[in-house]
Design a protein around this motif. Structure first.
Motif, PDB file in Angstrom:
ATOM      1  N   LEU A  76       0.847  -1.182   0.000  1.00 16.90           N
ATOM      2  CA  LEU A  76       0.000   0.000   0.000  1.00 16.90           C
ATOM      3  C   LEU A  76       0.883   1.232   0.000  1.00 16.90           C
ATOM      4  CD1 LEU A  76      -2.503  -0.980   2.838  1.00 16.90           C
ATOM      5  CD2 LEU A  76      -2.974  -0.965   0.386  1.00 16.90           C
ATOM      6  N   VAL A  77       0.551   2.194  -0.850  1.00 18.75           N
ATOM      7  CA  VAL A  77       1.266   3.461  -0.899  1.00 18.75           C
ATOM      8  C   VAL A  77       0.235   4.557  -0.647  1.00 18.75           C
ATOM      9  CG1 VAL A  77       2.639   5.023  -2.320  1.00 18.75           C
ATOM     10  CG2 VAL A  77       2.945   2.546  -2.542  1.00 18.75           C
ATOM     11  N   ARG A  78       0.540   5.436   0.296  1.00 17.12           N
ATOM     12  CA  ARG A  78      -0.387   6.514   0.641  1.00 17.12           C
ATOM     13  C   ARG A  78       0.110   7.820   0.049  1.00 17.12           C
ATOM     14  NH1 ARG A  78      -1.228   9.438   6.124  1.00 17.12           N
ATOM     15  NH2 ARG A  78      -3.241  10.419   5.784  1.00 17.12           N
ATOM     16  N   LYS A  79      -0.783   8.469  -0.703  1.00 17.89           N
ATOM     17  CA  LYS A  79      -0.507   9.784  -1.279  1.00 17.89           C
ATOM     18  C   LYS A  79      -1.674  10.677  -0.888  1.00 17.89           C
ATOM     19  CE  LYS A  79       1.910   7.754  -5.188  1.00 17.89           C
ATOM     20  NZ  LYS A  79       1.872   7.465  -6.604  1.00 17.89           N
ATOM     21  N   SER A  80      -1.389  11.672  -0.063  1.00 14.93           N
ATOM     22  CA  SER A  80      -2.422  12.518   0.533  1.00 14.93           C
ATOM     23  C   SER A  80      -3.375  11.622   1.298  1.00 14.93           C
ATOM     24  CB  SER A  80      -3.131  13.347  -0.530  1.00 14.93           C
ATOM     25  OG  SER A  80      -2.215  14.211  -1.167  1.00 14.93           O
ATOM     26  N   ASN A  81      -4.628  11.655   0.994  1.00 17.88           N
ATOM     27  CA  ASN A  81      -5.604  10.804   1.694  1.00 17.88           C
ATOM     28  C   ASN A  81      -6.076   9.647   0.824  1.00 17.88           C
ATOM     29  OD1 ASN A  81      -5.708  11.932   4.260  1.00 17.88           O
ATOM     30  ND2 ASN A  81      -7.051  13.581   3.562  1.00 17.88           N
ATOM     31  N   GLY A  96      -9.383   8.430   2.589  1.00 15.07           N
ATOM     32  CA  GLY A  96      -9.613   9.117   3.851  1.00 15.07           C
ATOM     33  C   GLY A  96      -9.097   8.382   5.080  1.00 15.07           C
ATOM     34  N   VAL A  97      -8.731   7.129   4.946  1.00 15.52           N
ATOM     35  CA  VAL A  97      -8.221   6.361   6.085  1.00 15.52           C
ATOM     36  C   VAL A  97      -6.754   6.710   6.299  1.00 15.52           C
ATOM     37  CG1 VAL A  97      -7.785   4.051   7.008  1.00 15.52           C
ATOM     38  CG2 VAL A  97      -9.831   4.464   5.635  1.00 15.52           C
ATOM     39  N   GLU A  98      -6.376   6.989   7.540  1.00 15.25           N
ATOM     40  CA  GLU A  98      -4.999   7.376   7.837  1.00 15.25           C
ATOM     41  C   GLU A  98      -4.186   6.248   8.461  1.00 15.25           C
ATOM     42  OE1 GLU A  98      -4.894  10.856  10.265  1.00 15.25           O
ATOM     43  OE2 GLU A  98      -6.051  12.046   8.849  1.00 15.25           O
ATOM     44  N   LEU A  99      -4.854   5.228   9.009  1.00 16.77           N
ATOM     45  CA  LEU A  99      -4.164   4.213   9.801  1.00 16.77           C
ATOM     46  C   LEU A  99      -4.301   2.820   9.211  1.00 16.77           C
ATOM     47  CD1 LEU A  99      -5.401   5.486  13.265  1.00 16.77           C
ATOM     48  CD2 LEU A  99      -3.166   5.874  12.238  1.00 16.77           C
ATOM     49  N   VAL A 100      -3.317   1.981   9.509  1.00 26.50           N
ATOM     50  CA  VAL A 100      -3.321   0.579   9.097  1.00 26.50           C
ATOM     51  C   VAL A 100      -3.141  -0.260  10.361  1.00 26.50           C
ATOM     52  CG1 VAL A 100      -2.059  -1.199   7.822  1.00 26.50           C
ATOM     53  CG2 VAL A 100      -2.389   1.068   6.804  1.00 26.50           C
ATOM     54  N   GLU A 133      -4.771 -11.746   8.880  1.00 23.82           N
ATOM     55  CA  GLU A 133      -3.779 -12.761   8.540  1.00 23.82           C
ATOM     56  C   GLU A 133      -4.410 -14.091   8.145  1.00 23.82           C
ATOM     57  OE1 GLU A 133      -4.705 -13.833  12.731  1.00 23.82           O
ATOM     58  OE2 GLU A 133      -4.475 -11.955  11.690  1.00 23.82           O
ATOM     59  N   ASN A 134      -5.622 -14.367   8.603  1.00 32.57           N
ATOM     60  CA  ASN A 134      -6.287 -15.625   8.248  1.00 32.57           C
ATOM     61  C   ASN A 134      -6.643 -15.688   6.764  1.00 32.57           C
ATOM     62  OD1 ASN A 134      -6.582 -17.083  10.864  1.00 32.57           O
ATOM     63  ND2 ASN A 134      -7.627 -15.185  11.412  1.00 32.57           N
ATOM     64  N   LYS A 135      -7.042 -14.538   6.222  1.00 34.43           N
ATOM     65  CA  LYS A 135      -7.454 -14.478   4.811  1.00 34.43           C
ATOM     66  C   LYS A 135      -6.417 -13.790   3.928  1.00 34.43           C
ATOM     67  CE  LYS A 135     -12.262 -14.147   6.231  1.00 34.43           C
ATOM     68  NZ  LYS A 135     -13.419 -13.270   6.336  1.00 34.43           N
ATOM     69  N   PHE A 136      -5.361 -13.266   4.532  1.00 36.42           N
ATOM     70  CA  PHE A 136      -4.366 -12.444   3.830  1.00 36.42           C
ATOM     71  C   PHE A 136      -5.090 -11.402   2.968  1.00 36.42           C
ATOM     72  CE2 PHE A 136      -0.595 -11.168   1.572  1.00 36.42           C
ATOM     73  CZ  PHE A 136       0.422 -11.417   2.473  1.00 36.42           C
ATOM     74  N   SER A 137      -5.919 -10.617   3.668  1.00 36.52           N
ATOM     75  CA  SER A 137      -6.745  -9.641   2.954  1.00 36.52           C
ATOM     76  C   SER A 137      -6.864  -8.352   3.757  1.00 36.52           C
ATOM     77  CB  SER A 137      -8.139 -10.222   2.701  1.00 36.52           C
ATOM     78  OG  SER A 137      -8.812 -10.435   3.943  1.00 36.52           O
ATOM     79  N   LEU A 138      -7.336  -7.310   3.077  1.00 38.87           N
ATOM     80  CA  LEU A 138      -7.527  -5.995   3.679  1.00 38.87           C
ATOM     81  C   LEU A 138      -9.005  -5.646   3.711  1.00 38.87           C
ATOM     82  CD1 LEU A 138      -4.759  -4.047   1.716  1.00 38.87           C
ATOM     83  CD2 LEU A 138      -4.581  -4.961   4.039  1.00 38.87           C
ATOM     84  N   SER A 139      -9.410  -4.936   4.756  1.00 35.51           N
ATOM     85  CA  SER A 139     -10.769  -4.410   4.822  1.00 35.51           C
ATOM     86  C   SER A 139     -10.735  -3.107   5.619  1.00 35.51           C
ATOM     87  CB  SER A 139     -11.725  -5.413   5.472  1.00 35.51           C
ATOM     88  OG  SER A 139     -11.321  -5.698   6.796  1.00 35.51           O
ATOM     89  N   ARG A 140     -11.777  -2.341   5.465  1.00 37.43           N
ATOM     90  CA  ARG A 140     -11.901  -1.086   6.213  1.00 37.43           C
ATOM     91  C   ARG A 140     -12.811  -1.355   7.406  1.00 37.43           C
ATOM     92  NH1 ARG A 140     -12.983   4.761   3.553  1.00 37.43           N
ATOM     93  NH2 ARG A 140     -13.123   5.967   5.473  1.00 37.43           N
ATOM     94  N   LEU A 141     -12.324  -0.947   8.587  1.00 34.35           N
ATOM     95  CA  LEU A 141     -13.177  -1.075   9.764  1.00 34.35           C
ATOM     96  C   LEU A 141     -12.847   0.020  10.759  1.00 34.35           C
ATOM     97  CD1 LEU A 141     -11.374  -2.532  12.258  1.00 34.35           C
ATOM     98  CD2 LEU A 141     -11.755  -4.511  10.847  1.00 34.35           C
TER      99      LEU A 141
END
Length: 185
Positions: A76-81, A96-100, A133-141
């Protein structure tokens, strides 16, 4: 002025068999690199590396997660928001998400502690890009944080509302104890 320094930290997972060896480097920015090995809470073996590049103000610039057991890789590369993947594709679902939050390491729990402006014990909901880590996937929460005192921050899980834990940090804000989850050894 920030002094250059490098620290090694080891965390033991408390609810599943896993160990994280983390290298924390501060120079012109902050780099968090970790190797996590073990089994997930679903008993799936894993060996993963993560690498996070941050500004000196704890803003995320880049995140990568790599499985050492197969060819799965997330960048993931963040540029601005806005967030982009390794091929440059704009991931609009994370705008708009700032955190991982990388589930295999408590290092990413330091990010909201360092980034949020805490006003007494007032709770703050934050959006995060969550790595499962179970699904090796990303989601927004969303997650909830509040400050208990200078070295203790309360984490509340929105998905599992009965899960509340007081995270203890050292003078730099790095996790020393995340009850039920991780303990620095």
């Amino acid at each position: 002025m920030v002094m250059d320094k490098k620290r090694m930290i080891v965390w033991q997972a408390l609810s599943w068999p896993s160990t994280v060896v983390h290298t924390h480097t501060v120079d012109k920015g902050i780099n968090g690199y970790g190797l996590a090995v073990g089994k997930t809470d679903h008993n799936i073996p894993f060996a993963m590396e993560y690498d996070m590049e941050l500004t000196i103000g704890w803003d995320i610039k880049e995140v990568s997660i790599k499985s050492l057991l197969d060819d799965r890789f997330i960048k993931l590369v963040r540029k601005s928001n806005q967030w982009y993947d390794s091929s440059g594709k704009h991931l609009t679902e994370f705008d708009g998400v700032e955190l991982v939050d990388i589930s295999i390491s408590p290092f990413t729990n330091t990010l909201p502690i360092k980034r949020l402006k805490f006003d007494e014990e007032k709770t703050q909901k934050v959006d995060v890009i969550y790595f499962d880590e179970n699904k090796f996937s990303l989601s927004r929460l969303q997650q909830i944080y509040s400050k208990v005192n200078e070295q203790t921050y309360r984490y509340e899980d929105i998905i599992l509302p009965d899960f509340v834990s007081d995270i203890t940090v050292d003078d730099e804000g790095l996790v020393t104890d995340f009850p039920k989850m991780f303990k620095r050894i």
